[in-house]
Each structure stands twice: as C-alpha cells, then as structure tokens.
Design a protein around this motif. Structure first.
Motif, PDB file in Angstrom:
ATOM      1  N   HIS A  96      -6.938   7.013   4.226  1.00  0.00           N
ATOM      2  CA  HIS A  96      -6.030   7.971   4.851  1.00  0.00           C
ATOM      3  C   HIS A  96      -6.668   9.361   4.951  1.00  0.00           C
TER       4      HIS A  96
ATOM      5  N   LEU B  65      10.310   7.132  -0.460  1.00  0.00           N
ATOM      6  CA  LEU B  65      10.086   6.113   0.556  1.00  0.00           C
ATOM      7  C   LEU B  65      11.240   6.000   1.543  1.00  0.00           C
TER       8      LEU B  65
ATOM      9  N   ASP C 186       0.827  -1.210   0.000  1.00  0.00           N
ATOM     10  CA  ASP C 186       0.000   0.000   0.000  1.00  0.00           C
ATOM     11  C   ASP C 186       0.857   1.254   0.000  1.00  0.00           C
ATOM     12  N   ASP C 187       1.960   1.253   0.753  1.00  0.00           N
ATOM     13  CA  ASP C 187       2.822   2.433   0.802  1.00  0.00           C
ATOM     14  C   ASP C 187       3.429   2.723  -0.567  1.00  0.00           C
TER      15      ASP C 187
ATOM     16  N   GLU D 180      -1.560   7.476   9.120  1.00  0.00           N
ATOM     17  CA  GLU D 180      -0.710   6.394   8.620  1.00  0.00           C
ATOM     18  C   GLU D 180      -0.899   5.125   9.442  1.00  0.00           C
TER      19      GLU D 180
ATOM     20  N   LYS E   1       0.473   3.995  -2.852  1.00  0.00           N
ATOM     21  CA  LYS E   1       0.086   5.355  -2.470  1.00  0.00           C
ATOM     22  C   LYS E   1       1.076   6.381  -3.007  1.00  0.00           C
ATOM     23  N   THR E   2       2.353   6.086  -2.864  1.00  0.00           N
ATOM     24  CA  THR E   2       3.386   7.029  -3.287  1.00  0.00           C
ATOM     25  C   THR E   2       3.366   7.230  -4.791  1.00  0.00           C
TER      26      THR E   2
END
Length: 211
Positions: free
Chosen positions: A78, A33, A7-8, A101, A11-12
């Motif tokens: 978020h 990241l 997911d991170d 987060e 999302k980025t």
C-alpha cells in the motif's frame, strides 16, 4: 475467507498500534472497518483459528508473528504504491489512499519489487508512515502527537494522518509537510518553518512530531 478481507482486518490491527501502544478492541475494530460488531467478532474468531491474531473474549486483539508478517507485507504494498503515485504520476498526498487500496491487491510481487527499486527503496510514504522492508522490518524514531506536545516543544513533522483527505489539504495549505520543523508556542499556536501558522480543527490529533 476472501484474501482482501483478511488483509483489511490485519492492516487495521497493525496500523492501530503504530503510533500509540494500546491494542485495538473489537468495538474499535468494528468502528474502523465500518462493520457490525457481530461480523467483526466472527471474523476475529476465524483469524485466531488461522493463527493470525491473538484474542481473548472481551479482550483486545493483537497480531501473532504470522499475522504481523502478513500485515506488514500488505502495508508495504500500500505505502509503496502511494509513494509511486505521488512521485511518478503527480498525485497529491490526499488523493492516493483509495487508488492504493485497489492496486495493492492486484499488482504482482515482481512489479512491486520494480517499483521499490525505481523509487530508491524509500523508507517512508508521503504521509510519513514507515514502509516495511521485504522482511517486515520498519524504521521509527521517538515521536509525540502534536496534541500532547508541551509549549516550547520543537520537532520535525514525522507523520500526518491520511484518514481525512480534507484535513490533509487544509494542513498542506497551512504549510505543514513531512520533514518541516514545527514549534509549539502555546496551547493553541504553532510555527511552521519559523512562520506562525493557523492549523485547522483536528490537526493536533493528526500530526506527529519528533520527540
């Protein structure tokens, strides 16, 4: 792979093209990241194998339809949580990112739906970023980065980047908020709601206006 890690990444990648059109490169993704380029290269390869991103060696990275849908879902979580914390718990806009987060990975879909309904199904978070709806659709209007706005441009503040909490506090002290009118008087000066304002360094690359 841990779901939160996937997911991170998604999302980025999603966030990178929200306010400009160029796709993110592996080196940019690694910087965003805070990871080693070799780690990012390996993860991108795995994401491509899962059909979540499209990437050619040495080329930029883009989300597939499946990747964009998953990214929109977690970004929806978020930004709804950020909005909830500001409206219901009195958090300032520079305080909500880290809390969201943590919470975005733990609340149930049922609770998220309840939060959305209680808030009146908001379309934007406290920083002006669009909140995707349950299908992943977002509402956006034409925009211009303050740094690229010509002298004489008048627009409504659409978004203030939440990347730097200290900068958020500084622009707030200068009277900047999502929705207020800003006029660019020359290359180094602006008025906010008709009042001349002194913006902190870096604000011109963190504020977006209606075009």
């Amino acid at each position: 792979m841990p779901s939160a890690a996937i997911d991170d990444y998604l999302k980025t990648i999603y966030h990178h093209t929200e306010w400009q059109s160029a796709h993110i490169t592996p080196s940019q993704l690694a910087t965003e990241l805070g990871l080693a380029p070799s780690s990012v290269t390996e993860m991108v390869r795995k994401l491509a194998a899962q059909g979540l991103v499209s990437h050619r060696k040495y080329g930029p990275i883009s989300l597939t339809a499946a990747g964009a849908q998953r990214a929109a879902a977690i970004i929806r979580r978020h930004r709804l949580i950020e909005t909830w914390l500001v409206r219901e718990f009195g958090y300032a806009w520079d305080e909500v990112h880290d809390e969201a987060e943590v919470l975005e990975h733990s609340i149930s879909d049922r609770l998220l739906e309840g939060i959305d309904a209680r808030l009146g199904r908001p379309r934007f978070d406290p920083h002006g970023d669009a909140i995707p709806d349950a299908e992943g659709a977002v509402e956006r209007v034409p925009f211009v980065l303050l740094a690229h706005a010509a002298a004489g441009h008048v627009g409504r503040v659409l978004r203030v980047s939440d990347r730097d909490p200290e900068l958020l506090r500084a622009v707030d002290a200068a009277g900047v908020a999502v929705g207020v009118e800003m006029a660019v008087t020359d290359a180094a000066a602006v008025t906010v709601a008709g009042v001349e304002a002194v913006l902190p360094p870096g604000a011109d690359t963190a504020i977006w206006l209606t075009a």
